[in-house]
Design a protein around this motif. Structure first.
Motif, PDB file in Angstrom:
ATOM      1  N   VAL A 234      26.610  67.332  79.656  1.00 63.88           N
ATOM      2  CA  VAL A 234      27.488  66.223  80.015  1.00 63.88           C
ATOM      3  C   VAL A 234      26.682  65.344  80.965  1.00 63.88           C
ATOM      4  O   VAL A 234      26.323  65.770  82.069  1.00 63.88           O
ATOM      5  CB  VAL A 234      28.778  66.705  80.721  1.00 63.88           C
ATOM      6  CG1 VAL A 234      29.600  65.505  81.176  1.00 63.88           C
ATOM      7  CG2 VAL A 234      29.585  67.617  79.817  1.00 63.88           C
ATOM      8  N   ALA A 235      26.358  64.130  80.516  1.00 65.36           N
ATOM      9  CA  ALA A 235      25.538  63.214  81.319  1.00 65.36           C
ATOM     10  C   ALA A 235      26.450  62.253  82.065  1.00 65.36           C
ATOM     11  O   ALA A 235      27.257  61.560  81.452  1.00 65.36           O
ATOM     12  CB  ALA A 235      24.580  62.451  80.411  1.00 65.36           C
ATOM     13  N   VAL A 236      26.320  62.242  83.397  1.00 63.12           N
ATOM     14  CA  VAL A 236      27.210  61.429  84.248  1.00 63.12           C
ATOM     15  C   VAL A 236      26.396  60.328  84.930  1.00 63.12           C
ATOM     16  O   VAL A 236      25.299  60.586  85.436  1.00 63.12           O
ATOM     17  CB  VAL A 236      27.865  62.310  85.343  1.00 63.12           C
ATOM     18  CG1 VAL A 236      28.726  61.465  86.273  1.00 63.12           C
ATOM     19  CG2 VAL A 236      28.676  63.432  84.719  1.00 63.12           C
ATOM     20  N   ASP A 237      26.941  59.109  84.933  1.00 58.89           N
ATOM     21  CA  ASP A 237      26.326  58.040  85.732  1.00 58.89           C
ATOM     22  C   ASP A 237      27.364  56.938  85.913  1.00 58.89           C
ATOM     23  O   ASP A 237      28.437  56.980  85.320  1.00 58.89           O
ATOM     24  CB  ASP A 237      25.046  57.505  85.063  1.00 58.89           C
ATOM     25  CG  ASP A 237      24.015  57.040  86.096  1.00 58.89           C
ATOM     26  OD1 ASP A 237      24.323  56.113  86.876  1.00 58.89           O
ATOM     27  OD2 ASP A 237      22.912  57.616  86.135  1.00 58.89           O
ATOM     28  N   ILE A 238      27.033  55.952  86.753  1.00 61.89           N
ATOM     29  CA  ILE A 238      27.979  54.865  87.031  1.00 61.89           C
ATOM     30  C   ILE A 238      28.185  53.996  85.780  1.00 61.89           C
ATOM     31  O   ILE A 238      27.278  53.886  84.948  1.00 61.89           O
ATOM     32  CB  ILE A 238      27.489  53.973  88.204  1.00 61.89           C
ATOM     33  CG1 ILE A 238      26.017  53.576  87.998  1.00 61.89           C
ATOM     34  CG2 ILE A 238      27.692  54.654  89.526  1.00 61.89           C
ATOM     35  CD1 ILE A 238      25.497  52.571  89.004  1.00 61.89           C
ATOM     36  N   PRO A 239      29.368  53.367  85.667  1.00 60.08           N
ATOM     37  CA  PRO A 239      29.640  52.530  84.493  1.00 60.08           C
ATOM     38  C   PRO A 239      28.560  51.461  84.263  1.00 60.08           C
ATOM     39  O   PRO A 239      28.211  51.180  83.120  1.00 60.08           O
ATOM     40  CB  PRO A 239      30.997  51.898  84.815  1.00 60.08           C
ATOM     41  CG  PRO A 239      31.665  52.892  85.714  1.00 60.08           C
ATOM     42  CD  PRO A 239      30.569  53.508  86.531  1.00 60.08           C
ATOM     43  N   ALA A 240      27.982  50.904  85.337  1.00 57.48           N
ATOM     44  CA  ALA A 240      26.971  49.848  85.173  1.00 57.48           C
ATOM     45  C   ALA A 240      25.732  50.355  84.431  1.00 57.48           C
ATOM     46  O   ALA A 240      24.971  49.572  83.868  1.00 57.48           O
ATOM     47  CB  ALA A 240      26.564  49.293  86.546  1.00 57.48           C
ATOM     48  N   ALA A 241      25.515  51.656  84.431  1.00 54.08           N
ATOM     49  CA  ALA A 241      24.353  52.234  83.731  1.00 54.08           C
ATOM     50  C   ALA A 241      24.762  52.778  82.363  1.00 54.08           C
ATOM     51  O   ALA A 241      24.055  53.584  81.756  1.00 54.08           O
ATOM     52  CB  ALA A 241      23.738  53.350  84.577  1.00 54.08           C
ATOM     53  N   GLY A 242      25.928  52.296  81.861  1.00 53.25           N
ATOM     54  CA  GLY A 242      26.539  52.864  80.656  1.00 53.25           C
ATOM     55  C   GLY A 242      25.623  52.922  79.440  1.00 53.25           C
ATOM     56  O   GLY A 242      25.611  53.931  78.726  1.00 53.25           O
ATOM     57  N   ASP A 243      24.858  51.829  79.177  1.00 52.80           N
ATOM     58  CA  ASP A 243      24.011  51.803  77.973  1.00 52.80           C
ATOM     59  C   ASP A 243      22.916  52.866  78.040  1.00 52.80           C
ATOM     60  O   ASP A 243      22.687  53.612  77.098  1.00 52.80           O
ATOM     61  CB  ASP A 243      23.365  50.425  77.785  1.00 52.80           C
ATOM     62  CG  ASP A 243      24.403  49.390  77.377  1.00 52.80           C
ATOM     63  OD1 ASP A 243      25.536  49.803  77.037  1.00 52.80           O
ATOM     64  OD2 ASP A 243      24.096  48.183  77.419  1.00 52.80           O
ATOM     65  N   HIS A 244      22.241  52.912  79.198  1.00 59.07           N
ATOM     66  CA  HIS A 244      21.184  53.914  79.362  1.00 59.07           C
ATOM     67  C   HIS A 244      21.767  55.322  79.304  1.00 59.07           C
ATOM     68  O   HIS A 244      21.177  56.247  78.745  1.00 59.07           O
ATOM     69  CB  HIS A 244      20.449  53.717  80.693  1.00 59.07           C
ATOM     70  CG  HIS A 244      19.525  52.544  80.665  1.00 59.07           C
ATOM     71  ND1 HIS A 244      19.649  51.479  81.509  1.00 59.07           N
ATOM     72  CD2 HIS A 244      18.459  52.275  79.881  1.00 59.07           C
ATOM     73  CE1 HIS A 244      18.699  50.603  81.237  1.00 59.07           C
ATOM     74  NE2 HIS A 244      17.965  51.071  80.258  1.00 59.07           N
ATOM     75  N   LEU A 245      22.947  55.461  79.897  1.00 57.24           N
ATOM     76  CA  LEU A 245      23.598  56.775  79.920  1.00 57.24           C
ATOM     77  C   LEU A 245      23.898  57.243  78.495  1.00 57.24           C
ATOM     78  O   LEU A 245      23.627  58.391  78.131  1.00 57.24           O
ATOM     79  CB  LEU A 245      24.896  56.697  80.740  1.00 57.24           C
ATOM     80  CG  LEU A 245      25.662  58.003  80.869  1.00 57.24           C
ATOM     81  CD1 LEU A 245      24.882  59.009  81.704  1.00 57.24           C
ATOM     82  CD2 LEU A 245      27.037  57.762  81.500  1.00 57.24           C
ATOM     83  N   ALA A 246      24.440  56.311  77.697  1.00 55.68           N
ATOM     84  CA  ALA A 246      24.767  56.664  76.305  1.00 55.68           C
ATOM     85  C   ALA A 246      23.498  57.055  75.552  1.00 55.68           C
ATOM     86  O   ALA A 246      23.502  58.019  74.766  1.00 55.68           O
ATOM     87  CB  ALA A 246      25.451  55.483  75.623  1.00 55.68           C
ATOM     88  N   ALA A 247      22.400  56.335  75.815  1.00 54.53           N
ATOM     89  CA  ALA A 247      21.142  56.643  75.109  1.00 54.53           C
ATOM     90  C   ALA A 247      20.662  58.055  75.460  1.00 54.53           C
ATOM     91  O   ALA A 247      20.244  58.816  74.584  1.00 54.53           O
ATOM     92  CB  ALA A 247      20.079  55.608  75.473  1.00 54.53           C
ATOM     93  N   VAL A 248      20.737  58.399  76.757  1.00 49.34           N
ATOM     94  CA  VAL A 248      20.299  59.742  77.167  1.00 49.34           C
ATOM     95  C   VAL A 248      21.219  60.800  76.555  1.00 49.34           C
ATOM     96  O   VAL A 248      20.755  61.793  75.982  1.00 49.34           O
ATOM     97  CB  VAL A 248      20.274  59.877  78.711  1.00 49.34           C
ATOM     98  CG1 VAL A 248      20.023  61.322  79.129  1.00 49.34           C
ATOM     99  CG2 VAL A 248      19.224  58.952  79.314  1.00 49.34           C
ATOM    100  N   ALA A 249      22.533  60.565  76.654  1.00 48.19           N
ATOM    101  CA  ALA A 249      23.496  61.550  76.121  1.00 48.19           C
ATOM    102  C   ALA A 249      23.273  61.751  74.620  1.00 48.19           C
ATOM    103  O   ALA A 249      23.266  62.886  74.136  1.00 48.19           O
ATOM    104  CB  ALA A 249      24.929  61.098  76.403  1.00 48.19           C
TER     105      ALA A 249
END
Ligand code: NAI
Length: 446
Positions: A234-249
């Motif tokens: 489960v990859a967690v980060d702030i909404p502003a980092a959403g695109d990068h977060l989705a890519a990592v997840a």
């Protein structure tokens, strides 16, 4: 990627020129690759205690090429100094000096590991002196090694056997490429809990792991490394980092949770997401962190409070929710990212140093609360790691920070991630309340 200077001086003409000019000569470190051998050559087990015999027998069982006495001119992959039975500083010399003559024969990226007992549990002043002496000895020896070789130690509490599960887990970690940037450090084994994995390449199989600050940098490396080791992420980060977060997840076939960890309900949201999407929660890695550097004389309230809020207050609040949850009771693991700034201090970082020193205090205190259900909590304190955060440092300061450690180079995000993956594993079940520095044995400060 290793930095450009290290690439230049680690082979051919660049290496010869650096040698002639007396410039730092970092080498490419041996990092873990699935399927790679644990060590790069024969292992010398030095020491005459029963614990040393047990270690030699165990290593033979692992399929390693074991020596109890060095053979002339043979390149060694590792030396293990078993000093578990020393009673007096005078007892150290025999084993240490015998191993010392073999240091010249260490292969590049070799490992030296001491196994001894904690000074706090020593029965007499003389045995406390001998045990504490190993601390100074190990840290000095680490500074003498070259060519990517490292020296680290395992400390056993009370009467724990040299072959207790987490002593062997720590030994495998220190011998392997997983500990490439850990140098001059100790891991303390406090109990017989823990077990070595049946599949050493997927030690986290079946576990669900939450990683905060996973959209980039060290957090993204932690997510990838825990996934490589078998965990569902489960990859967690702030909404502003959403695109990068989705890519990592997506890259680790896990799920993304957009969440500011400093929100009051962050702990509840993390547990809810993990359980609803993956059915369980085993590991929480507190990695998210920020810097807002200023000399204390110029520090404003905003900078101070935001760093304390994200780097430590959020972790405390999330841990309270975890400890209260029925879903976090099965040999659960918390691993927090501290920093050497929280140990040695750093100019311009009073807020950050307070927050990261706070992480260390929190980990030590929370260990007792995790113990009743077989859980552990530990911290990893990185030194200079090559990330976007450190890429922003002024060139001269960055270059100095890179070179002022025994390995003469910055660490990689993967190096921090490997230490976290080990502490999150069943093999580390007997290690809790500990702080492991991943700093190449930084030469400045503590
Ligand atoms: P980074 O700045 O590259 O990544 C940090 C991540 O945390 C970012 O994706 C950011 O969006 C996220 N984050 C920040 N505030 C958040 C919040 N309130 N909620 C959720 N996510 C949040 O930093 P880096 O270099 O990867 O560092 C990771 C950790 O390692 C931090 O705790 C840092 O203090 C620590 N560290 C880093 C060192 C280095 O040399 N890079 C050295 C020592 C410690």
């Amino acid at each position: 990627m290793t930095d450009k200077y290290t690439q230049l001086v680690s082979r051919g003409l660049g290496r010869d020129v650096a040698k002639k000019l007396g410039l730092p000569q970092p080498v490419q470190l041996r990092r873990y690759q699935p399927g790679a051998p644990l060590v790069t050559g024969p292992v010398l087990v030095s020491g005459d205690s029963a614990g040393a015999d047990d270690i030699a027998t165990t290593l033979l069982g692992w399929g390693l090429d074991v020596r109890r006495n060095a053979l002339p001119k043979e390149k060694l992959g590792a030396i293990i100094l078993v000093l578990d039975a020393v009673q007096h500083p005078g007892d150290l010399g025999k084993t240490v000096l015998a191993a010392g003559t073999s240091l010249r024969d260490l292969a590049a990226n070799a490992r030296v590991v001491t196994i001894s007992r904690t000074a706090q549990s020593a029965p007499t002043p003389a045995s406390a002196a001998a045990r504490q002496g190993i601390d100074g000895l190990l840290r000095s020896m680490a500074k003498e090694l070259r060519s990517g070789a490292t020296a680290n130690g395992i400390l056993l509490h009370d009467n724990l056997a040299t072959t207790s599960p987490s002593a062997l887990g720590a030994l495998r970690f220190f011998l392997s490429g997983r500990s490439a940037y850990v140098d001059g450090q100790f891991l303390t084994v406090t109990s017989t809990s823990g077990s070595l994995p049946t599949d050493s390449e997927r030690p986290l199989a079946g576990k669900v792991a939450v990683v905060t600050g996973a959209a980039r940098g060290i957090g993204a490396a932690i997510a990838r490394t825990l996934h490589r080791d078998g965990a569902t992420i489960v990859a967690v980060d702030i909404p502003a980092a959403g695109d990068h977060l989705a890519a990592v997840a997506n890259s680790v076939r896990g799920t993304a949770l957009q969440l500011d960890i400093s929100r009051d309900d962050a702990g509840h949201r993390i547990i809810e997401h993990a359980v609803e999407r993956h059915g369980r929660l085993d590991i929480v890695v507190h990695n998210a962190g920020i810097t807002r550097d200023r000399l204390l004389a110029n520090m404003d309230e905003g900078r101070w409070h935001s760093v304390i809020a994200v780097n430590i207050a959020a972790q405390l609040r999330i841990n309270e929710a975890l400890l209260a949850s029925e879903h976090f009771k099965d040999s659960s693991r918390i691993v927090s990212v501290a920093s050497t700034s929280g140990i040695a201090g750093n100019r311009g970082q009073t807020n950050y140093g307070a927050s990261k020193g706070g992480v260390i205090g929190m980990v030590r205190s929370t260990a007792a609360l995790m113990e009743p259900f077989g859980g552990t909590i530990n911290a990893v304190a990185p030194g200079f790691i090559e990330t976007e955060m450190t890429a922003k440092m002024p060139f001269a300061i960055r270059e100095a920070a890179r070179r002022l450690n025994s390995l003469k180079q910055g660490g990689q995000p993967q190096d921090v991630a490997e230490a976290i993956a080990f502490l999150a594993s069943d093999a580390a079940g007997g290690i809790s309340g500990d702080v492991l520095r991943v700093c190449g044995q930084q030469l400045v400060g503590a």
